[in-house]
Design an enzyme around this catalytic site. Structure first.
Site, PDB file in Angstrom:
ATOM      1  CG  ASP A 276      -2.130   0.900   1.002  1.00 39.26           C
ATOM      2  OD1 ASP A 276      -3.141   0.730   1.701  1.00 39.26           O
ATOM      3  OD2 ASP A 276      -2.051   1.759   0.096  1.00 39.26           O
ATOM      4  CD1 TRP A 277       1.069   5.507  -3.662  1.00 36.94           C
ATOM      5  CD2 TRP A 277       0.383   3.386  -3.679  1.00 36.94           C
ATOM      6  NE1 TRP A 277       1.120   5.083  -4.962  1.00 36.94           N
ATOM      7  CE2 TRP A 277       0.731   3.780  -5.015  1.00 36.94           C
ATOM      8  CE3 TRP A 277      -0.054   2.085  -3.479  1.00 36.94           C
ATOM      9  CZ2 TRP A 277       0.634   2.921  -6.106  1.00 36.94           C
ATOM     10  CZ3 TRP A 277      -0.147   1.211  -4.566  1.00 36.94           C
ATOM     11  CH2 TRP A 277       0.193   1.635  -5.855  1.00 36.94           C
TER      12      TRP A 277
END
Ligand code: GLC
Length: 748
Positions: A276-277
């Site tokens: 995930d970012w």
């Protein structure tokens, strides 16, 4: 120059390079200078991967394992291997952002169709509709030349407060497992990878980057993993997104148990794990912890991103350094590179993929149909709905009748070509000579901007709350029907990423408006636009209630189709509406704590209806509940035999008849009770469903084949699934609380 042209030039140059390599002893790449098998689509994928791998330098191998911009990672230009482009989100293709920012790039050709939120898809209980969804959004991603769609999300709905439940598929692992597969398969037919998220245990937004999920093995395997397992083993997902939270004290984006042992080990996942970012936090863990593609490091996944120098990523210079000094093995590196190459070859480098399409009539029709099939009629006393043809004055009340909902909510926020509001849909559906009056009723969230996408709506309001109610009631007095459209919205601490709700109640004092309207006119239908359950203290004072979800670009039309009876509602709740927050397991046990860095899943497997039935709590509206404008009767269930062997099968069936006056669809649900078990099991669990269409008076036989795997439970002693002999009951019904027939059987 479009990416396609760039790709062509890159391939051309690669062929020239390969040729030159053959001719010269160019020291650029490693020794392999034979025919460029990796470019030959007729060759087996694995051969092409090995060929490409053998040509890549150490630097090139590391370079494709991390981002080069906000949403892309580098390819290998020297070999004509293109870069990989990702896009949000599960409901539509996010507008282009600047190379290294979250801000809009200001393109004029990247508006999209917003499809309904995934809770609405789940509420259709239709694998056919899920396939339509995947096909449509996959075509939009393809047309926008995106290789990885960052969705769908299948995190289980553990608490009604989770800000991102609207992006997921409800509380039941079986329903989510069935509904996620067609979406993935159809997206990927476009040469676009699904990136199923957020694997795993991201069931709240509070402290999402920091909380450690403490969950027992049985709960993990029976509740929180099945939808991801189905996504991999049945859906064939080409990528999976690691979640922000921790498990066993380790960030899940680099986690030995969830990524290496389960996902890649047990399940045989051959795709790439994408962080995930901002989910990657440690170089050493990232290298050995199963992460393949690092994105968004140094960001919070939504805003801050200034310090995201890509060479400073964990799988960048830090990795190169460890490879050169021998601390990191090339074998582990090559496994990551193989997975990323496999992802690129399946997507960016796949040459026979379709062209795709954007904002096509078919996609609008798909969005409308998904909404039609997902909207849930919760209550309809006195047949308030559908709106009578004789109605001459329709009063619409509520901010959610006009507020754009495709903007906001976090990374799933979109820039749509158009969004039909509930008010616009109702006006379009009302016949000639019908007066449609609108009253605001209440003021909620007047903002209309997310990440630089603005709605352009002026929602300012000068009247006081009291005046708003008085004006609405004045109009309600002589209306033939009053349609209140309220619920939640995409503002922070509503249905929004990176924050949870503070309570089950409707915000903005909507309850007072609803109660006042109910006093004035019994012909009141309350429409809830939300991605979550809400409290309804007025439930006994309102005759008609509809859960309309977030319907996307066609939300107003899809809703009006149902309100005016053009479409007979057939949606069923994918999660329980508890009467009170304390009726939910995590809250009853005070296990949900938005301020704690430890999330104790103390309710275990008793999530949603599993908790309500264990405690004998009657929900406000049950899992699987949804009414129709017609009625369905069920004949007694019968089973060919009353027993089954451990490797046998048993068929149970019933006949469903439409006993009403209009055609409609019914979702026939199969629940199984294990009456004798060495471990406590839920009262019943969903193990099958079929959505059938019936004309008035028509009957259809519906049968379910029960197989041993459906009867197993996860035994932590065995670290595996187990079937115990004994008595079981198959229940067939219209919801988890509306069982129409049952049949006992025995496993010998
Ligand atoms: C966000 C979200 C994730 C999204 C990603 C890129 O923080 O958690 O779902 O795909 O970052 O925007």
């Amino acid at each position: 120059m479009s990416r396609k042209t760039t790709l062509f030039h890159a391939c051309l140059c690669a062929c020239l390079c390969a040729g030159l390599l053959a001719a010269s002893s160019c020291s650029q790449g490693p020794q392999n200078s034979g025919k460029a098998i990796y470019l030959d689509e007729s060759k087996p994928l694995e051969e092409r991967i090995e060929d490409a791998l053998s040509r890549m330098t150490l630097e090139e191998k590391v370079k494709i394992l991390h981002a080069q911009s906000k949403f892309s990672s580098a390819g290998v230009p020297r070999l004509g291997i293109p870069e990989l482009w990702c896009t949000d989100g599960p409901h539509g293709i996010r507008p282009e952002v600047l190379w290294d920012e979250w801000e809009q790039a200001g393109w004029t050709n990247d508006s999209c169709v917003a499809f309904p939120a995934l809770t609405c898809l789940a509420a259709t209980w239709s694998e056919e509709v899920s396939a339509l969804y995947g096909k449509s959004i996959g075509e939009e991603a393809r047309y926008r030349e995106k290789d990885v769609l960052l969705g769908p999300g299948v995190n289980i709905y553990r608490t009604p407060l989770n800000g991102r439940n609207f992006e997921y598929m409800g509380e039941d692992p079986y329903l989510a497992s069935k509904m996620v597969v067609p979406y993935i398969q159809e997206v990927q037919k476009n040469g676009v990878a699904a990136c199923v998220k957020h694997y795993a245990l991201n069931n709240q937004e509070a402290l999402r980057h920091e909380y450690d999920a403490v969950v027992d093995d049985r709960t993990l395997n029976e509740i929180y993993l099945p939808a991801f397992k189905a996504a991999v083993q049945e859906g064939g997902a080409w990528s999976i997104m690691g979640s922000y939270n921790l498990y066993k004290g380790q960030h899940v984006c680099h986690n030995q148990w969830l990524l290496n042992d389960i996902l890649k080990g047990e399940w045989g996942f051959d795709g790439a794990v994408i962080s995930d970012w901002g989910g990657c936090h440690d170089s050493d863990e990232a290298i050995v912890g199963g992460l393949d593609l690092e994105f968004g490091t140094w960001t919070d996944g939504l805003t801050m991103g200034a310090t995201s120098g890509y060479d400073s990523y964990h799988l960048a210079d830090a990795y190169l350094e460890r490879l050169r000094d021998g601390r990191a093995s090339e074998e582990v590196l090559n496994d990551k590179v193989r997975r990323v190459l496999r992802l690129i070859f399946r997507t960016a480098m796949c040459q026979d993929k379709p062209f795709g399409s954007l904002c096509s009539p078919e996609h609008y029709a798909a969005a409308r149909r998904i909404g039609n099939e997902g909207i849930v009629l919760l209550k309809n006393d006195c047949s308030v709905l559908p709106v009578k043809a004789s109605a001459k004055k329709i009063l619409v009340v509520g901010e959610n009748a006009i507020k754009m909902m495709t903007v906001g909510g976090g990374s799933s926020s979109l820039k749509v070509q158009r969004e039909v509001s509930p008010l616009e849909g109702i006006k379009a559906a009302a016949g000639e000579g019908v007066e449609v009056v609108y009253e605001r009723g209440y003021v909620g969230d007047v903002s209309g901007d997310y990440n630089g996408v603005v709605t352009g709506q002026d929602l300012s309001e000068k009247r006081s709350a009291g005046k708003l109610i008085a004006d609405a009631c004045a109009q309600a007095a002589d209306a033939d029907i009053v349609i209140f459209v309220g619920g939640l919205n995409k503002a922070s601490h509503q249905d929004c990423e990176d924050s949870d709700r503070f309570g089950l109640e409707l915000p903005y004092a909507q309850d007072a408006v609803i109660e006042a309207l109910a006093e004035v006119n019994p012909n009141l239908a309350v429409v809830i636009v939300s991605g979550n359950a809400v409290a309804m203290p007025w439930v006994n004072k309102v005759n008609a209630i509809v859960e309309a979800w977030y319907g996307g670009s066609e939300s107003g039309n899809a809703l009006a189709d149902v309100l005016f009876g053009k479409v007979n509602p057939s949606g069923k709740l994918p999660f329980t509406f508890p009467a009170r927050l304390e009726d939910n397991g995590a809250h009853a046990l005070k296990a949900y704590d938005p301020h704690s860095r430890t999330a104790n899943y103390s309710e275990g497997i008793f999530v949603g209806y599993r908790w309500a039935q264990k405690q004998g709590i009657k929900p406000l509206f049950a899992f699987g509940h949804g009414l129709s404008y017609t009625e369905f009767s069920y004949s007694d269930a019968c089973a060919k035999r009353k027993s089954m062997s451990e490797n046998g099968k048993l068929t149970v069936k019933t006949t469903v008849t439409n006993t009403g006056s209009v055609a409609g669809k019914e979702v026939v649900q199969l629940y199984i009770s294990d009456r004798e078990c060495s471990l406590e099991r839920p009262v019943m669990e969903l193990k099958g469903f079929k959505k059938i269409y019936l004309e008035p008076g028509q009957s259809k036989e519906v049968s379910f084949v029960i197989e041993p795997d459906m009867l197993k439970f996860y035994d932590p002693q065995l670290s595996g699934w187990k079937l115990e002999k004994g008595l079981f009951t198959a229940h067939i019904g219209s919801s988890s609380e509306d069982i129409r027939c049952s049949v006992n059987f025995e496993v010998k």
